[in-house]
Structures are given as structure tokens and as C-alpha cells.
Motif scaffolding. Structure first.
Motif, PDB file in Angstrom:
ATOM      1  N   ASN A  94      -6.212 -15.862 -70.621  1.00 21.57           N
ATOM      2  CA  ASN A  94      -6.674 -14.860 -70.024  1.00 21.57           C
ATOM      3  C   ASN A  94      -8.139 -16.221 -69.382  1.00 21.57           C
ATOM      4  O   ASN A  94      -9.317 -15.260 -69.812  1.00 21.57           O
ATOM      5  CB  ASN A  94      -6.928 -13.245 -70.515  1.00 21.57           C
ATOM      6  CG  ASN A  94      -7.459 -12.827 -69.277  1.00 21.57           C
ATOM      7  OD1 ASN A  94      -7.023 -13.406 -67.844  1.00 21.57           O
ATOM      8  ND2 ASN A  94      -7.910 -11.375 -69.822  1.00 21.57           N
ATOM      9  N   ILE A  95      -7.680 -16.678 -68.240  1.00 24.45           N
ATOM     10  CA  ILE A  95      -8.752 -17.703 -67.994  1.00 24.45           C
ATOM     11  C   ILE A  95      -8.995 -17.021 -66.191  1.00 24.45           C
ATOM     12  O   ILE A  95      -7.670 -16.903 -65.533  1.00 24.45           O
ATOM     13  CB  ILE A  95      -8.253 -19.306 -67.391  1.00 24.45           C
ATOM     14  CG1 ILE A  95      -7.259 -20.160 -68.857  1.00 24.45           C
ATOM     15  CG2 ILE A  95      -8.808 -20.110 -67.582  1.00 24.45           C
ATOM     16  CD1 ILE A  95      -8.324 -19.263 -70.323  1.00 24.45           C
ATOM     17  N   ARG A  96      -9.747 -16.811 -65.282  1.00 26.71           N
ATOM     18  CA  ARG A  96     -10.008 -16.198 -64.671  1.00 26.71           C
ATOM     19  C   ARG A  96     -10.928 -16.923 -63.629  1.00 26.71           C
ATOM     20  O   ARG A  96     -12.215 -18.023 -64.386  1.00 26.71           O
ATOM     21  CB  ARG A  96     -11.065 -15.109 -64.951  1.00 26.71           C
ATOM     22  CG  ARG A  96     -10.144 -13.522 -65.567  1.00 26.71           C
ATOM     23  CD  ARG A  96     -11.346 -12.486 -65.639  1.00 26.71           C
ATOM     24  NE  ARG A  96     -11.473 -12.280 -64.610  1.00 26.71           N
ATOM     25  CZ  ARG A  96     -12.321 -11.200 -64.604  1.00 26.71           C
ATOM     26  NH1 ARG A  96     -13.416 -10.485 -65.163  1.00 26.71           N
ATOM     27  NH2 ARG A  96     -12.521 -10.126 -63.162  1.00 26.71           N
ATOM     28  N   PHE A  97     -11.117 -16.912 -62.300  1.00 19.80           N
ATOM     29  CA  PHE A  97     -11.183 -17.730 -61.384  1.00 19.80           C
ATOM     30  C   PHE A  97     -12.172 -16.789 -60.389  1.00 19.80           C
ATOM     31  O   PHE A  97     -10.985 -15.504 -60.093  1.00 19.80           O
ATOM     32  CB  PHE A  97     -10.658 -18.756 -60.405  1.00 19.80           C
ATOM     33  CG  PHE A  97     -10.178 -20.535 -61.469  1.00 19.80           C
ATOM     34  CD1 PHE A  97     -10.765 -21.423 -61.217  1.00 19.80           C
ATOM     35  CD2 PHE A  97      -9.085 -19.565 -62.203  1.00 19.80           C
ATOM     36  CE1 PHE A  97     -10.546 -22.051 -61.436  1.00 19.80           C
ATOM     37  CE2 PHE A  97      -9.066 -21.425 -62.863  1.00 19.80           C
ATOM     38  CZ  PHE A  97      -9.341 -22.192 -62.609  1.00 19.80           C
ATOM     39  N   ASP A  98     -13.613 -16.453 -59.870  1.00 21.23           N
ATOM     40  CA  ASP A  98     -13.784 -15.830 -59.060  1.00 21.23           C
ATOM     41  C   ASP A  98     -15.575 -16.805 -58.195  1.00 21.23           C
ATOM     42  O   ASP A  98     -15.614 -16.730 -58.539  1.00 21.23           O
ATOM     43  CB  ASP A  98     -14.733 -14.276 -59.263  1.00 21.23           C
ATOM     44  CG  ASP A  98     -14.520 -13.565 -58.032  1.00 21.23           C
ATOM     45  OD1 ASP A  98     -14.274 -12.865 -57.893  1.00 21.23           O
ATOM     46  OD2 ASP A  98     -16.313 -13.202 -58.583  1.00 21.23           O
ATOM     47  N   ASN A  99     -14.627 -16.617 -56.515  1.00 23.44           N
ATOM     48  CA  ASN A  99     -15.446 -17.941 -55.977  1.00 23.44           C
ATOM     49  C   ASN A  99     -15.174 -17.137 -54.355  1.00 23.44           C
ATOM     50  O   ASN A  99     -14.154 -16.399 -53.916  1.00 23.44           O
ATOM     51  CB  ASN A  99     -15.474 -19.068 -56.114  1.00 23.44           C
ATOM     52  CG  ASN A  99     -13.795 -19.631 -55.735  1.00 23.44           C
ATOM     53  OD1 ASN A  99     -13.387 -19.117 -54.208  1.00 23.44           O
ATOM     54  ND2 ASN A  99     -13.726 -19.839 -56.606  1.00 23.44           N
ATOM     55  N   GLU A 304     -11.381  -6.924 -72.533  1.00 20.95           N
ATOM     56  CA  GLU A 304     -10.830  -8.244 -72.653  1.00 20.95           C
ATOM     57  C   GLU A 304     -10.201  -8.327 -71.776  1.00 20.95           C
ATOM     58  O   GLU A 304      -9.774  -9.873 -71.382  1.00 20.95           O
ATOM     59  CB  GLU A 304      -9.539  -8.511 -73.856  1.00 20.95           C
ATOM     60  CG  GLU A 304     -10.085  -8.622 -75.309  1.00 20.95           C
ATOM     61  CD  GLU A 304      -9.255  -9.274 -76.581  1.00 20.95           C
ATOM     62  OE1 GLU A 304      -8.461  -9.702 -76.276  1.00 20.95           O
ATOM     63  OE2 GLU A 304      -9.793  -9.114 -77.658  1.00 20.95           O
ATOM     64  N   SER A 305     -10.274  -7.545 -70.717  1.00 20.71           N
ATOM     65  CA  SER A 305      -9.786  -7.898 -69.619  1.00 20.71           C
ATOM     66  C   SER A 305     -10.836  -8.863 -68.622  1.00 20.71           C
ATOM     67  O   SER A 305     -10.910  -8.877 -67.123  1.00 20.71           O
ATOM     68  CB  SER A 305      -9.340  -6.086 -68.210  1.00 20.71           C
ATOM     69  OG  SER A 305     -10.900  -5.608 -68.371  1.00 20.71           O
ATOM     70  N   TYR A 337     -14.724 -13.031 -78.560  1.00 16.72           N
ATOM     71  CA  TYR A 337     -14.628 -11.491 -79.255  1.00 16.72           C
ATOM     72  C   TYR A 337     -14.470 -11.886 -80.885  1.00 16.72           C
ATOM     73  O   TYR A 337     -13.874 -12.164 -81.365  1.00 16.72           O
ATOM     74  CB  TYR A 337     -12.899 -10.820 -78.925  1.00 16.72           C
ATOM     75  CG  TYR A 337     -12.924 -10.564 -76.505  1.00 16.72           C
ATOM     76  CD1 TYR A 337     -13.491 -10.141 -76.396  1.00 16.72           C
ATOM     77  CD2 TYR A 337     -12.204 -11.766 -76.220  1.00 16.72           C
ATOM     78  CE1 TYR A 337     -13.714  -9.962 -74.706  1.00 16.72           C
ATOM     79  CE2 TYR A 337     -12.927 -12.286 -74.881  1.00 16.72           C
ATOM     80  CZ  TYR A 337     -12.536 -11.192 -74.108  1.00 16.72           C
ATOM     81  OH  TYR A 337     -13.476 -11.187 -72.533  1.00 16.72           O
ATOM     82  N   PRO A 338     -14.459 -10.320 -81.759  1.00 22.71           N
ATOM     83  CA  PRO A 338     -13.950 -10.132 -82.510  1.00 22.71           C
ATOM     84  C   PRO A 338     -13.259 -10.968 -83.477  1.00 22.71           C
ATOM     85  O   PRO A 338     -12.891 -11.676 -84.346  1.00 22.71           O
ATOM     86  CB  PRO A 338     -13.517  -8.760 -83.389  1.00 22.71           C
ATOM     87  CG  PRO A 338     -14.207  -8.199 -82.064  1.00 22.71           C
ATOM     88  CD  PRO A 338     -14.199  -8.745 -80.490  1.00 22.71           C
ATOM     89  N   GLU A 347     -17.639  -5.990 -86.752  1.00 22.50           N
ATOM     90  CA  GLU A 347     -17.153  -7.035 -85.077  1.00 22.50           C
ATOM     91  C   GLU A 347     -18.286  -7.386 -84.198  1.00 22.50           C
ATOM     92  O   GLU A 347     -18.757  -6.434 -83.933  1.00 22.50           O
ATOM     93  CB  GLU A 347     -16.293  -5.453 -84.951  1.00 22.50           C
ATOM     94  CG  GLU A 347     -14.789  -5.594 -85.382  1.00 22.50           C
ATOM     95  CD  GLU A 347     -14.180  -5.079 -84.245  1.00 22.50           C
ATOM     96  OE1 GLU A 347     -14.080  -4.427 -83.466  1.00 22.50           O
ATOM     97  OE2 GLU A 347     -12.482  -4.843 -84.581  1.00 22.50           O
ATOM     98  N   ARG A 348     -17.545  -8.318 -83.714  1.00 27.69           N
ATOM     99  CA  ARG A 348     -19.336  -8.726 -82.171  1.00 27.69           C
ATOM    100  C   ARG A 348     -18.438  -9.489 -81.963  1.00 27.69           C
ATOM    101  O   ARG A 348     -17.647  -9.784 -82.422  1.00 27.69           O
ATOM    102  CB  ARG A 348     -20.274  -9.746 -83.690  1.00 27.69           C
ATOM    103  CG  ARG A 348     -21.057  -8.899 -84.322  1.00 27.69           C
ATOM    104  CD  ARG A 348     -22.367  -7.809 -84.011  1.00 27.69           C
ATOM    105  NE  ARG A 348     -22.754  -7.231 -85.524  1.00 27.69           N
ATOM    106  CZ  ARG A 348     -23.664  -8.011 -85.995  1.00 27.69           C
ATOM    107  NH1 ARG A 348     -24.294  -8.702 -85.481  1.00 27.69           N
ATOM    108  NH2 ARG A 348     -24.277  -7.213 -86.931  1.00 27.69           N
ATOM    109  N   TYR A 349     -19.214  -9.066 -80.179  1.00 31.47           N
ATOM    110  CA  TYR A 349     -19.255  -9.740 -79.126  1.00 31.47           C
ATOM    111  C   TYR A 349     -19.760 -10.642 -78.884  1.00 31.47           C
ATOM    112  O   TYR A 349     -21.179 -10.060 -78.447  1.00 31.47           O
ATOM    113  CB  TYR A 349     -19.202  -8.261 -78.662  1.00 31.47           C
ATOM    114  CG  TYR A 349     -17.927  -7.858 -79.353  1.00 31.47           C
ATOM    115  CD1 TYR A 349     -16.476  -8.434 -77.558  1.00 31.47           C
ATOM    116  CD2 TYR A 349     -17.855  -7.001 -79.290  1.00 31.47           C
ATOM    117  CE1 TYR A 349     -15.589  -7.422 -78.143  1.00 31.47           C
ATOM    118  CE2 TYR A 349     -16.907  -6.075 -79.703  1.00 31.47           C
ATOM    119  CZ  TYR A 349     -15.252  -6.677 -79.402  1.00 31.47           C
ATOM    120  OH  TYR A 349     -14.294  -5.739 -79.233  1.00 31.47           O
TER     121      TYR A 349
END
Length: 477
Positions: A94-99, A304-305, A337-338, A347-349
Motif C-alpha cells: 500500500n504505497i500512496r502518493f498525494d501531490n 491501515e488505509s 502498525y502492530p 499493540e503500538r502504532y
């Protein structure tokens, strides 16, 4: 009395490895498994170099550079470390780009990038295929005159949006620019494009612990808090090292320290050819980084989204100078994520924001201004993250920043260079044994040999050369 970290160390070894970054540890492990007597010296109190982590109250663990690496890490770790380590390397999908030019999600492999480039960006399928084939066919011996900018102009003229998609992650990964030789981009890019981006499941502390176990099993003598002051040379060959007032003899040395520091400080210009010294002094250091580490309160979560790696920017166009500017427009968020540490009961983020940075923007401040700038870096980063995760500020339990000065302090990398040297450093690094017999260097040089996979593989290359040298010296004439 201060503790003697070299207590009970032998007076002589076959090989001394200076620095325990991934290249240094890999060299030591291979040479130890080959039966050589190996001493691994690390100036810090932990192994790993930049592949490290730190702990904070409340059970928070922050990874410095565990963001993503190519599929080739699995093969290299299985062959030169252990199956146990290799089997813990998993894919990030899940690799995201926003520009301002585009917003998208990708699994970051050739198949998905081909889909994006042909459908979303309207590039002809044959052009995309030819570009990928050209990048995959690049090697160390190719023409170095062609720049990355010229490579993109050849396939995607006038398409700054395409350049941004293809270039921004690689710049983040190893500091390369459009003005660097095309092979420094193509080789790294094609490594990632083979099968995507991967990460070590268990966290950096688990990886380094397993690596240390392998080193000990293979007979490597590991000593922390032991910074090397000088490399001794006699009759054109290495003869040993000095740590404080202790001298230790050896037949070969592998330095995993900064290239310029190794040659100009530990060895000394007076022991080298003038031309080689001039070329070393002309080697440009790569840029450094700033990071902001954010840990969530116990019980707080991130969906996780949000992604695994998230490349964000507010700049209207892709420009290297903007990526390095103190006026930050581009941030890469790594989400932990955990599942990153499945061995932990709680469970730690955590989130780490990384930006490329210049040493000069942080090195000459007063203590007051420096601390204020770090606080501002934390604040503006949380503000940027709020755009994507509304309300995240209230979920954060702890946030702190690292700068080029931080990296310089903990790693002794000259000018905090988190990506080693520019491309010309590779030639100098490779030619060092010709200047001084038994003297080798392995580390982040030339961009190609940067990042986790590049560092490990350079350690492999150099250890094989050291092994051959020691074997030839031991063989009867």
C-alpha cells in the motif's frame, strides 16, 4: 575507572572491520564464516549504523531507516546471513502518493506502474516497456555522461508528472537527483520495480539482534564504544589500527566508516598518492535528512488505509531543490502498525516523517535557535499529517525530531550525510586497495551502493576480495 571495551581483545586479527553498518556487519559475517579471525569495532553503543532504532518511555520504539527495500534483500539475507532473517522480510503493498499533480495508490512493481502509466498518465505501452527495459539493462560500466534528466527527456519529454511519479521515491530512498548519472537512478529503480517494496517484520532491533547472533556464531569478536583513531600503514600495507592507546595488528581492514573520513582522517593524506588524495577531497557528500518520530498513545489506532509508505508534497512541481529546502513541501510518512512487531504483546502504532535536508541549514545555529527549529519541525509535520489523518494530534503520545546534526552526532557521518557520497565516491572507494595493500572500504558510496540492499551487497563484494587476498597470502609460493 572508565570501562575498557577492548579488555581481553587479542593483539592481532586477520581482519579488522571498522563500523557496524549493514556493509560492515555483512563483511564481518562472511569473513568470520570463512574461518578468518575478525574484529568488528563500532564507535556507537549499538550495532547497525543508520539501520538502527531507539527506545522511549512508554514502550515506544522508533526505527531510523526501516522504511522499505527491494526484493533482492531476501536473497542476500538468505545467502549471507540466515534463512531465519530472510523469512521475516515481507512485502509492503500500500504505497500512496498525494501531490498537486496526482493522487494514487500502488503496489510499486512493474506491472502496477505499467498500468498507472498507460491508463492514468496516457503513456504508450511500448514507451513504458522500453523505459523499464532500459532501466533494467543498466549496469556499473555504462556511460556515466547521460544524466537522469536526459533519460526522462528521452522517454517522457515534457511530462513532469511522470518524472515525479518515477523519481520522487528514489530520491527519498538514496538522495539521487536529476543531474546525477542515469545509472544511479536506473539500477536502483529497476531493483524496486522487479517485485516491489519490502520490509523486515520484527523491527530493526530484532533484525540486528539476529545478525549479532550470527556474527557471534561465526566467531566474530564484537566491540562497541570503540572508535578507531588511526589506521597504521607499513611498507605500503595496512599493519593495524589504533583505538585510544591500544594498538591491534591485522592483515586487512574493511572500513564501513564514511569514505572521506576513512581516507583523509584515519589513514592520512601523507600515505597516499597526491592524485588519489585530490580525487578524495573532490568527492561530494550526499545530502542528509530530517525526521520526525511520532508514537500513538496506548489504545489509539490508525486505519491501515493510511498506507505503508506515503509520499506527500504541496509543491506544484518536482524539483530537487524543493526536496532539500528548509521550507518543507515534501514529506514521506512511514507507518508502523502492530504487524511491524508481531512479537510485542502491546499493540503500538508509530509514524516517522522523513525529508531530505542540507547540513548547512542546521549546522550553524545557536542552541536556542536549533531547539526552536526542531520544535517547529515537529509542529509543522503534525499539521501536515492532520490533513490526511484528522485528529491525529490528540492521538500522539510522543513526538521528537532528528536533523543532520543528529545523524552526525550518532554516526559520525561527515556533515550528517545519510546517503554517503555522490557517484564519484564509488571509484575512489574501489581503488583504495591499490593505494594501500589490504585496505578496503564498504559503505554508502555513489548512490548505487546506498540503502539497505546496496550496503549489504557492497559488503559481500568487498569481503570476497578480502578473503581472496588472505587466501593468496597464506598459500605457499
Amino acid at each position: 575507572m572508565p570501562r575498557d571495551f577492548l579488555k581481553d581483545a587479542a593483539d592481532e586479527y586477520d581482519v579488522v572491520v571498522i563500523g557496524s553498518g549493514l556493509a560492515g556487519m555483512t563483511s564481518a559475517n562472511i569473513l568470520g564464516s570463512a574461518g578468518h579471525r575478525v574484529l568488528l569495532l563500532e564507535q556507537h553503543y549499538k550495532l547497525g549504523g543508520l539501520a538502527t532504532w531507539f527506545l522511549r518511555p512508554g514502550g515506544h520504539i522508533f526505527d531510523i531507516s526501516l522504511h522499505g527495500f527491494p526484493h533482492g534483500m531476501i536473497k542476500s539475507c538468505r545467502r549471507y546471513w540466515s534463512r531465519d532473517i530472510a523469512d521475516r522480510i515481507v512485502q509492503l503493498t500500500n504505497i500512496r502518493f498525494d501531490n498537486p499533480q496526482f493522487s494514487l495508490t500502488t503496489s510499486f512493481n512493474r506491472e502496477d506502474f505499467t498500468r498507472l502509466l498507460t491508463t492514468d498518465f496516457g503513456i504508450a505501452p511500448q514507451t513504458v516497456s522500453d523505459f523499464f527495459d532500459t532501466a533494467r539493462g543498466m549496469n556499473f560500466y555504462d556511460d556515466q555522461a547521460t544524466t537522469t534528466r536526459q533519460l526522462f527527456d528521452r522517454f517522457f519529454p515534457g511530462r513532469d508528472d511522470v518524472v515525479r511519479l518515477l523519481m520522487e521515491p528514489i530520491t527519498y530512498a538514496n538522495g539521487s537527483t536529476l543531474e546525477d548519472p542515469a545509472i544511479t537512478y536506473g539500477i536502483v529503480f529497476s531493483n524496486f520495480m522487479s517485485k516491489g517494496v519490502f520490509i523486515y517484520e520484527g523491527g530493526t532491533e530484532d533484525l540486528v539482534a539476529r545478525m549479532k547472533k550470527e556474527l557471534v556464531k561465526n566467531g566474530v569478536d564484537i566491540r562497541i564504544n570503540c572508535g578507531v583513531d588511526k589506521i597504521d600503514v607499513e611498507d605500503g600495507k595496512v599493519s593495524g589500527i589504533q583505538v585510544g592507546d591500544r594498538k591491534i595488528k591485522c592483515r586487512a581492514i574493511v572500513s564501513n566508516a564514511n569514505l572521506r573520513t576513512t581516507i583523509l582522517n584515519m589513514i592520512g593524506p601523507e600515505k597516499l598518492d597526491r592524485d588519489f588524495v585530490d580525487r578524495t577531497q573532490a568527492v561530494r557528500l550526499n545530502n542528509s535528512s530530517t525526521q520526525v518520530y511520532m508514537a500513538l498513545k496506548e489504545g489509539e489506532e490508525i486505519d491501515e488505509s493510511s498506507g505503508d509508505l506515503f509520499f506527500t508534497s504541496t509543491a506544484k512541481e518536482f524539483r530537487t531543490d524543493l526536496l532539500l529546502s528548509r521550507d518543507i513541501t515534501s514529506r514521506t510518512f512511514s507507518f508502523y502498525y502492530p504487524r511491524t512487531r508481531p512479537q510485542k504483546k502491546k499493540e503500538r502504532y508509530a509514524i516517522v516523517s522523513s525529508t531530505n535536508a542540507n547540513w548547512s541549514d542546521w549546522s550553524d545555529m545557536s542552541e536556542e535557535d536549533y531547539n526552536a527549529s526542531k520544535a517547529d519541525l515537529v509542529e509543522t509535520t503534525i499539521e501536515a499529517l492532520e490533513r490526511y489523518i484528522p485528529g491525529v494530534r490528540d492521538k500522539i503520545d510522543r513526538a521528537e525530531a532528528a536533523t543532520p546534526v543528529t545523524f552526525n552526532h550518532y554516526t559520525r557521518h561527515e556533515m550528517g550525510a545519510s546517503f554517503g557520497t555522490k557517484f564519484e565516491g564509488l571509484g575512489v572507494s574501489r581503488e583504495l586497495p591499490q593505494q594501500i595493500g589490504g585496505m578496503f572500504h564498504a559503505g554508502s558510496v555513489g548512490i548505487i551502493m546506498s540503502g539497505w540492499l546496496g550496503a549489504i551487497n557492497y559488503g559481500v563484494i568487498v569481503s570476497n576480495e578480502v578473503d581472496q587476498l588472505l587466501f593468496n597470502e597464506s598459500s605457499p609460493v
